[in-house]
Design a protein around this motif. Structure first.
Motif: not given
Length: 340
Positions: A222-234, A236-244
């Motif tokens: 079980e996991v709780e709120r584990e980051v699996i990806f990030r999304f940038s308006r500029r 698109g999909i970026v790596d989960k460690d990319d704070l942009s």
């Protein structure tokens, strides 16, 4: 007999002198993400939009932006290297049993055709409208004008004339109004098409292209709120460690909290038969900010336990067994003595 193989030993699935070596599957989760790319190109007369067309805040620079247009989840079965078993096919009907394995050695069926896995069809975007070339509507007088400013002024006049003619057709003031309503509507549609194409010279054009991206995760707990990806308006999909990008989370909840049965079985207590999975249904959520975007209830092999199906039935009768390729659970089992 059936026995677990050590994880540290490299094992090749298939028929051996000792019997049949096979694996059971674990259930991975595949996220299907629809990403829309929006590209804006300013019109040739963008800087004259306010002067000649009274349009304010018209963007003057090209811009590409992205948005997350859709999201779904689907389960897939993959080989679980921690669940490898060796079945000795000796005695009775077992010796002629036909074991159906996947290409990577996962047990799919015994004396039966494997179940067809449910495959999510790939995303196919709907065809968009063909782009219009506004210059095809410009008369020679405009095309040969001495400057861009003059061309913009004459084009604006042409747009106003088209709007006036459209209004006259609708109100019945035009001299050439056709009696046929369908023909009248065609004339209005043609005016709209020409006007809209010419307007893009001031307002610019927007193209949209939607593509599907997939992310696969292999949860073990079980996991709780584990980051699996990030999304940038500029970007698109970026790596989960990319704070942009803005984080998107996965939460997995197991309402049953079933502990997996411990194995291998002690040597002195090895029963005969086949090991199969008994999956547990868990809740998988994709989240953003503080709310769920989508939640699915999925049966997953690694949150359940391993069960032994006794081998006596397989020895006495030609027994047919079909496993779910995603979870390794029994979908159907019967012997030839049964009525199907």
């Amino acid at each position: 007999s059936a026995s677990a193989q050590p994880e540290t030993t490299r094992v090749t699935a298939g028929r051996t002198t000792e019997g049949i070596v096979y694996f059971l599957p674990k259930t991975n989760i595949r996220f299907h993400l629809l990403v829309e790319k929006k590209a804006y190109t300013p019109g040739e007369y963008a800087k004259y939009a306010e002067k000649y067309m009274s349009l304010q805040d018209i963007q003057q620079e090209k811009e590409v932006t992205y948005r997350l247009a859709g999201y779904t989840i689907s389960p897939i079965g993959v080989r679980d290297t921690s669940k490898c078993f060796n079945v000795k096919l000796k005695g009775g009907k077992c010796e002629t049993a036909e074991m159906m394995l996947s290409d990577d050695g996962v047990l799919l069926a015994v004396n039966e055709k494997p179940a067809t896995p449910k495959v999510r069809p790939p995303y196919k975007p709907a065809p968009g409208p063909a782009p219009q070339d506004p210059r095809r509507y410009l008369p020679a007088e405009i095309l040969t004008a001495g400057s861009t400013a003059k061309m913009a002024e004459l084009t604006a006049q042409l747009i106003y004339e088209l709007q006036e003619r459209r209004l006259m057709l609708i109100t019945g003031e035009a001299d050439d109004i056709p009696q046929d309503e369908q023909q009248l509507q065609r004339m209005i549609d043609e005016i709209d098409q020409e006007r809209d194409a010419l307007m893009t010279l001031f307002t610019g054009t927007v193209t949209r292209d939607t593509t599907e991206h997939t992310l696969t995760v292999s949860p073990t707990k079980e996991v709780e709120r584990e980051v699996i990806f990030r999304f940038s308006r500029r970007l698109g999909i970026v790596d989960k460690d990319d704070l942009s990008g803005v984080p998107y989370y996965m939460t997995i909840r197991d309402p049953h909290h079933t502990d997996q049965q411990k194995y291998p079985v002690p040597e002195s207590k090895k029963p005969e038969g086949f090991y199969v999975n008994v999956p547990t249904k868990v809740y998988v959520s994709l989240m953003a900010d503080n709310h769920d975007l989508v939640t699915y209830e999925l049966p997953m092999a690694q949150f359940g336990f391993v069960e032994l199906r006794e081998g006596a039935l397989f020895k006495r009768y030609v027994t047919h067994m079909t496993l779910n390729p995603t979870t390794g659970a029994i979908e159907r089992v019967y012997a030839d003595m049964d009525t199907k």
